[in-house]
Structure formats: C-alpha cells, structure tokens
Enzyme design. Sequence first.
Site, PDB file in Angstrom:
ATOM      1  N   LYS A  62       0.820  -1.220   0.000  1.00 36.54           N
ATOM      2  CA  LYS A  62       0.000   0.000   0.000  1.00 36.54           C
ATOM      3  C   LYS A  62       0.851   1.266   0.000  1.00 36.54           C
ATOM      4  CE  LYS A  62      -2.524  -0.775   3.621  1.00 36.54           C
ATOM      5  NZ  LYS A  62      -1.935  -2.092   3.958  1.00 36.54           N
ATOM      6  N   ARG A  71     -10.166   2.320   8.653  1.00 34.80           N
ATOM      7  CA  ARG A  71      -9.784   0.935   8.907  1.00 34.80           C
ATOM      8  C   ARG A  71     -10.978   0.042   9.213  1.00 34.80           C
ATOM      9  NH1 ARG A  71      -4.412  -0.048   9.546  1.00 34.80           N
ATOM     10  NH2 ARG A  71      -3.036   1.736   9.844  1.00 34.80           N
ATOM     11  N   ARG A  91      11.871 -10.920   5.190  1.00 35.31           N
ATOM     12  CA  ARG A  91      12.612  -9.694   5.498  1.00 35.31           C
ATOM     13  C   ARG A  91      13.630  -9.940   6.616  1.00 35.31           C
ATOM     14  NH1 ARG A  91       8.009  -4.970   5.481  1.00 35.31           N
ATOM     15  NH2 ARG A  91       7.552  -5.870   7.529  1.00 35.31           N
ATOM     16  N   ARG A 132      12.780  -9.646  12.562  1.00 39.81           N
ATOM     17  CA  ARG A 132      11.991  -8.989  13.602  1.00 39.81           C
ATOM     18  C   ARG A 132      10.822  -9.875  14.005  1.00 39.81           C
ATOM     19  NH1 ARG A 132      10.660  -3.145  11.189  1.00 39.81           N
ATOM     20  NH2 ARG A 132       8.676  -3.912  11.976  1.00 39.81           N
ATOM     21  N   ARG A 180      -1.826 -11.071  12.161  1.00 39.93           N
ATOM     22  CA  ARG A 180      -2.138  -9.734  11.634  1.00 39.93           C
ATOM     23  C   ARG A 180      -3.137  -9.834  10.482  1.00 39.93           C
ATOM     24  NH1 ARG A 180       3.353  -7.203   9.919  1.00 39.93           N
ATOM     25  NH2 ARG A 180       2.044  -5.440   9.321  1.00 39.93           N
TER      26      ARG A 180
END
Length: 217
Positions: A13, A88, A127, A160, A171
């Site tokens: 996004k 949201r 990542r 992370r 999530r």
Amino acid sequence: MRVVLVGPPGAGKGTQAQFIASHLSIPKISTGDIFRANVSGGTELGKLAKEYMDRGDLVPDEVTVAMVRDRLSEDDAQEGFLLDGFPRNVPQAEVLKKMLAEFGTGLDVVLNLVVEDDEVVRRLAGRRTCRSCGKVWHVVFDPPTVEGVCDACGGELFQRDDDREETIRRRLEVYQEQTAPLISFYADEGILQGVDATGPVEEITQRAMSALRRFAD
C-alpha cells in the site's frame, strides 16, 4: 480525484500510494504521516495522541478522525487526495462519508489491493533487518551477498518478531476481521475497485491506474 487505498499488510500500500498519488497529482495522506506531523508540531491533537501512545494505548477513533478532518481541510487536499490507512473499519468509513458530505463532496473510488495470504507471508517473513544500520533485506527479492550479513555496514541481520510467520498470519486474521466488512461497505456504495497486487511494482501501478481510468470514464 478522492481515493481510499485498502489492502492487507504486505500488499504494498505504501509504495502504491506514493506512485498513484504522484500520477494523479494529489497528496498522499497516511494516518502515520498525520500522527507524526501533529506530534512533532506539538498541536493540541498531537499532545493528546502522544499521551495515549506514551502509555502504550491505542489512540481513540475520535482523535484520529479529528486529525484526518484537519488534514483534509488543508488547501492541497481540496482538489483531491489519496487516503492510506484510513478508514480501517466501517464506523470510521461512516464518519469519513459524513465528514466529506459536510465538505460538499465524497469519495470517487476505493482501491482494494488483492493478494493471497501465502504471498503476504512470503513477502514479509523473508525480510531481514540489520541490527547496526537498520537496512532491510529480503532473502528472496533482495538478498545480501553473504547470508546474515548486511552489505551496507557489515552488521548482523535478524528477523523482527513482527516478521515471523505466526505473527503475520495473526495480523492477517485481524485485518480480515476489521476490513472484510469495510470492503462490503464500499462495494454496496458502488465505488470499490479490486486490483491484483501480485507481480512487479510497475505492473501493479499500471493495473491501479487502469482501474481508476475505467472508473472515471
């Protein structure tokens, strides 16, 4: 043109918002940017938000909405804007609709970046972040020359906690719980446009612009 951009974590996004807003010559407005501007500027809303953030609490909807209202009232947003990160949920969408009606306008289109959960996991779980300089690498898309070592500074790379698969899938669950009703809300409004968010960044941008052009026509 007044656009809202929605999509799950890892859909791209932020990247697409920047490109689309640039193509349309409208400001990209993200809730993160608004929060930072208010907090760093020491506004009354910023001070209020900081109190919640310092306690580790979520900033209430009414504070977020007030910040968005102030931002949409600025001169550069009068001819259009792209909202990223707001609304949201359906209550926020209803508030935004009422707010824009008070301004004598409304949304033109809501772009929904569509990507499969497994692809989101592949993007985010790959990542790796440098402990020293903070640069982010990716084991598939942008790997360092030596595994586990940052090319930029030689620091150690680590994953992370919020990039771990179990965290990402949680999530995504939260996103679906909050946003599935939002997608239905805008579909019922007749302004929802789905965009396939897989493939090269440039191709996704082209699809988004095509969707916008079709809608404008």
